[in-house]
Design an enzyme around this catalytic site. Sequence first.
Site, PDB file in Angstrom:
ATOM      1  N   LEU A  69      10.460  90.760  75.949  1.00 38.60           N
ATOM      2  CA  LEU A  69      10.697  89.518  76.682  1.00 38.60           C
ATOM      3  C   LEU A  69      10.596  88.349  75.712  1.00 38.60           C
ATOM      4  O   LEU A  69       9.722  88.343  74.836  1.00 38.60           O
ATOM      5  CB  LEU A  69       9.641  89.328  77.780  1.00 38.60           C
ATOM      6  CG  LEU A  69       9.761  90.164  79.047  1.00 38.60           C
ATOM      7  CD1 LEU A  69       8.692  89.727  80.045  1.00 38.60           C
ATOM      8  CD2 LEU A  69      11.141  90.048  79.665  1.00 38.60           C
ATOM      9  N   GLY A  70      11.453  87.385  75.878  1.00 39.75           N
ATOM     10  CA  GLY A  70      11.435  86.227  74.964  1.00 39.75           C
ATOM     11  C   GLY A  70      12.652  86.204  74.072  1.00 39.75           C
ATOM     12  O   GLY A  70      13.066  85.147  73.614  1.00 39.75           O
ATOM     13  N   LYS A 105      10.399  77.836  62.952  1.00 36.79           N
ATOM     14  CA  LYS A 105       9.680  76.549  62.940  1.00 36.79           C
ATOM     15  C   LYS A 105       8.265  76.709  62.393  1.00 36.79           C
ATOM     16  O   LYS A 105       7.707  75.780  61.795  1.00 36.79           O
ATOM     17  CB  LYS A 105       9.649  75.928  64.337  1.00 36.79           C
ATOM     18  CG  LYS A 105      10.827  75.017  64.588  1.00 36.79           C
ATOM     19  CD  LYS A 105      12.084  75.741  64.974  1.00 36.79           C
ATOM     20  CE  LYS A 105      13.180  75.781  63.962  1.00 36.79           C
ATOM     21  NZ  LYS A 105      14.383  76.481  64.425  1.00 36.79           N
ATOM     22  N   GLY A 163      20.452  98.276  79.642  1.00 35.33           N
ATOM     23  CA  GLY A 163      21.229  98.371  80.881  1.00 35.33           C
ATOM     24  C   GLY A 163      22.718  98.304  80.620  1.00 35.33           C
ATOM     25  O   GLY A 163      23.177  97.770  79.609  1.00 35.33           O
ATOM     26  N   GLY A 200      26.879  79.572  54.412  1.00 37.85           N
ATOM     27  CA  GLY A 200      26.892  78.837  55.677  1.00 37.85           C
ATOM     28  C   GLY A 200      25.944  77.661  55.638  1.00 37.85           C
ATOM     29  O   GLY A 200      24.742  77.842  55.442  1.00 37.85           O
ATOM     30  N   GLY A 201      26.509  76.462  55.801  1.00 40.79           N
ATOM     31  CA  GLY A 201      25.688  75.240  55.780  1.00 40.79           C
ATOM     32  C   GLY A 201      25.495  74.653  57.159  1.00 40.79           C
ATOM     33  O   GLY A 201      25.366  73.433  57.314  1.00 40.79           O
ATOM     34  N   VAL A 236      23.316  75.034  61.047  1.00 38.27           N
ATOM     35  CA  VAL A 236      21.895  74.863  61.385  1.00 38.27           C
ATOM     36  C   VAL A 236      21.007  75.923  60.734  1.00 38.27           C
ATOM     37  O   VAL A 236      20.030  75.591  60.051  1.00 38.27           O
ATOM     38  CB  VAL A 236      21.708  74.928  62.924  1.00 38.27           C
ATOM     39  CG1 VAL A 236      20.265  74.661  63.301  1.00 38.27           C
ATOM     40  CG2 VAL A 236      22.609  73.936  63.598  1.00 38.27           C
ATOM     41  N   ASP A 256      23.647  82.443  75.215  1.00 37.94           N
ATOM     42  CA  ASP A 256      24.565  82.490  74.076  1.00 37.94           C
ATOM     43  C   ASP A 256      25.867  83.229  74.345  1.00 37.94           C
ATOM     44  O   ASP A 256      26.818  83.093  73.576  1.00 37.94           O
ATOM     45  CB  ASP A 256      23.873  83.158  72.875  1.00 37.94           C
ATOM     46  CG  ASP A 256      22.848  82.247  72.213  1.00 37.94           C
ATOM     47  OD1 ASP A 256      22.633  81.134  72.722  1.00 37.94           O
ATOM     48  OD2 ASP A 256      22.261  82.656  71.191  1.00 37.94           O
ATOM     49  N   HIS A 288       3.605  50.324  68.777  1.00 38.60           N
ATOM     50  CA  HIS A 288       3.601  50.009  67.344  1.00 38.60           C
ATOM     51  C   HIS A 288       2.277  50.443  66.726  1.00 38.60           C
ATOM     52  O   HIS A 288       1.235  50.180  67.306  1.00 38.60           O
ATOM     53  CB  HIS A 288       3.772  48.499  67.159  1.00 38.60           C
ATOM     54  CG  HIS A 288       3.663  48.069  65.725  1.00 38.60           C
ATOM     55  ND1 HIS A 288       4.679  48.250  64.820  1.00 38.60           N
ATOM     56  CD2 HIS A 288       2.639  47.480  65.058  1.00 38.60           C
ATOM     57  CE1 HIS A 288       4.314  47.766  63.641  1.00 38.60           C
ATOM     58  NE2 HIS A 288       3.068  47.300  63.750  1.00 38.60           N
TER      59      HIS A 288
END
Length: 458
Positions: A39-40, A52, A115, A175-176, A178, A302, A435
Site C-alpha cells: 500500500l502506498g 525527498k 488482479g 533526461g532533464g 523533474v 498516472d 515579516h
Amino acid sequence: MAEHNFDVVILGGGSGGYATALRSAQLGLSVALIERDKLGGTCLHRGCIPTKALLHSAEVADVTREAATVGVNATLQGIDMPAVNKYRDGIVDRLFKGLTGLVASKPITVVAGEGRIVGQKSIAVNGDTYTGKNLVLATGSYSKTLPGLEIAGRVITSEQALQLDFVPNKVIILGGGVIGVEFASIWKSFGTDVTIIEGLPTLVPNEDASVSKAMERAYRKRGINFKTGVRFQGVQQSATGVIVTLENGEQFDAELLLVAVGRGPNTAGFGYEENGINVDRGYVITNDRLQTSVPGVFAAGDIVPGLQLAHRGFQQGIFIAEEIAGLKPATIDELGIPKVTYSEPEIASVGLTEAKAAEIHGQDNISVYEYNLGGNGKSQILGFSGFIKLIRKNNGPIIGIHMIGSRVGEQIGEAQLIVNWEAFPEEVASLVHAHPTMNEALGEAHLALAGKPLHAHA
Ligand SMILES: Cc1cc2nc3c(=O)[nH]c(=O)nc-3n(C[C@H](O)[C@H](O)[C@H](O)COP(=O)(O)OP(=O)(O)OC[C@H]3O[C@@H](n4cnc5c(N)ncnc54)[C@H](O)[C@@H]3O)c2cc1C
C-alpha cells in the site's frame, strides 16, 4: 474460487487507489482494495517520499559545507550512504505503518495479489473474483526507457538509484525533467560529478521559459554539467563504467547511467482492452468525470493522461468516490494542479506559463512581474536567491505563478489558492504577509503587480 461483492473494487493501492478507498469508506461504501506489492505505491516506496528524504540529507551536506559563511565552524567529513538510506527507510516505514493502520481502521478489505479484469466489473485475484458495482483502475506507472536501451547493470532507473548503498563518483543522467534534475541535485550535493543529457532545448522544459533558464544558471553555478538539445545514441558498459555516445558523436564516460526519460502507464496484461476499456498508447482514456469507456469503471492516477503527480492521484481518488456516492463533485481543473520540482533550487508553479498565457489571451492582454528574492529579508538571511514570477490577465486575475529558489515549494499552497480562486493582485496585495518570511515575497510580488511595490523597484 470464491465470489466477493462490493460497492467499489479498486485495482492498485497507490496514491490514486488508496485515496479512492479511504473516501469511499468515509461515504459508507463497501470497498475492496487490491494491491500486489505494498500500500502506498510508487510515491511512498519509490518516489516522492524517499527522494525527498535524500534531498534533505543533501541539503544538510550543503549547509555543512557552507557553515563558515554564517560563522559556524563545521566540516563535512563525508556521506555515509547506508546511514542516509537508514534515515530514509525509517521515514518510509513510519509512513507505511501509518497508512496501513489508517486503511485497516476503515471498512476496507485489502486483498494482496495481482488482479486482472475478467468481466466488465470483476477482477480475479489468486483464483477469487471481486465484483464491484463500480470498478476503479489505479495501476500506476513504470520508469520508461528508450528503444534499444536496456536497463541492466550500470544502466539504471530511479528504482535502482534509490537502492544504491554508495555515492557514485560520476553519473550521467538521461533526461532533464523533474526526476532527472532531482537526482542530479542529490548526487551533486553528495559529491558526485553529474552530467545531464536532455534532448529538448532546456532543462525542466515543461516550466516557464524564464524558470528553465534560471534553473540552468543555478545548475551551472553548482557545477552540475548538462547538455541540452542533443540526443542520446547509445551506451557501452564495461566492468567499471559506461560510455554514452550522443547523436552528434560526443562521448561521456561515467560510473552509472541513470535513465530518467519519463514514466509510462502500467496497464498491459491486466485485461483492460479485452474488457472494452478504451486505452490509447497504454493510457486509460476517461471523460472529465474520470469514467472510462465502460460505465461504472473509473480510472485514477498516472494511468490517466496528464500530470503524473501523487496529489493529482489523491484528488482524483476523492473525486471518484464522491462521484460514485452521487455527490456530483466539481471536476478537477488540471491547470490548477500545483507542481514542485524538489531540487536545489526548487521550482514551484501553478497555472499558465507566460508563453501559454500569451498564446491564449494575447501578449498585450497580460501583465508579467518578476519579484527578485534579493529583496526578501528571510531569503537573504538564508542565503537563498531566485524569483517569483506572476502573470495576470490585464484588469483580471492572476493566471500563473512561477517560482524558483531554495524551498519555494513550501509557498505553492498560497500560490495555488491565488490561481484557483482567481484572485486579483489587488486583493492579494491587501492581505498581510508576515515579516520576515520567505512567503512575504509572494505578498511583495502582488503589491508590485498591483502598482504599489514596497521592497522592490516598480
Ligand atoms: C523518483 C520519483 C519521484 C517522485 N516524486 C514525486 C513528488 O515529489 N511529488 C509527486 O506528487 N509525485 C512524485 N512522483 C510521482 C508519484 O509517485 C506518482 O504520480 C504516484 O505514485 C501515482 O500514483 P498512482 O496511484 O497512479 O500509481 P502508483 O503509486 O504507482 O500505485 C499503483 C499501485 O498499483 C499496484 N498495482 C499495479 N498493477 C496491479 C495489479 N494488476 N494488481 C494489483 N496491484 C497492482 C502497484 O503495485 C502500485 O502499488 C515521483 C515519482 C518517482 C518515480
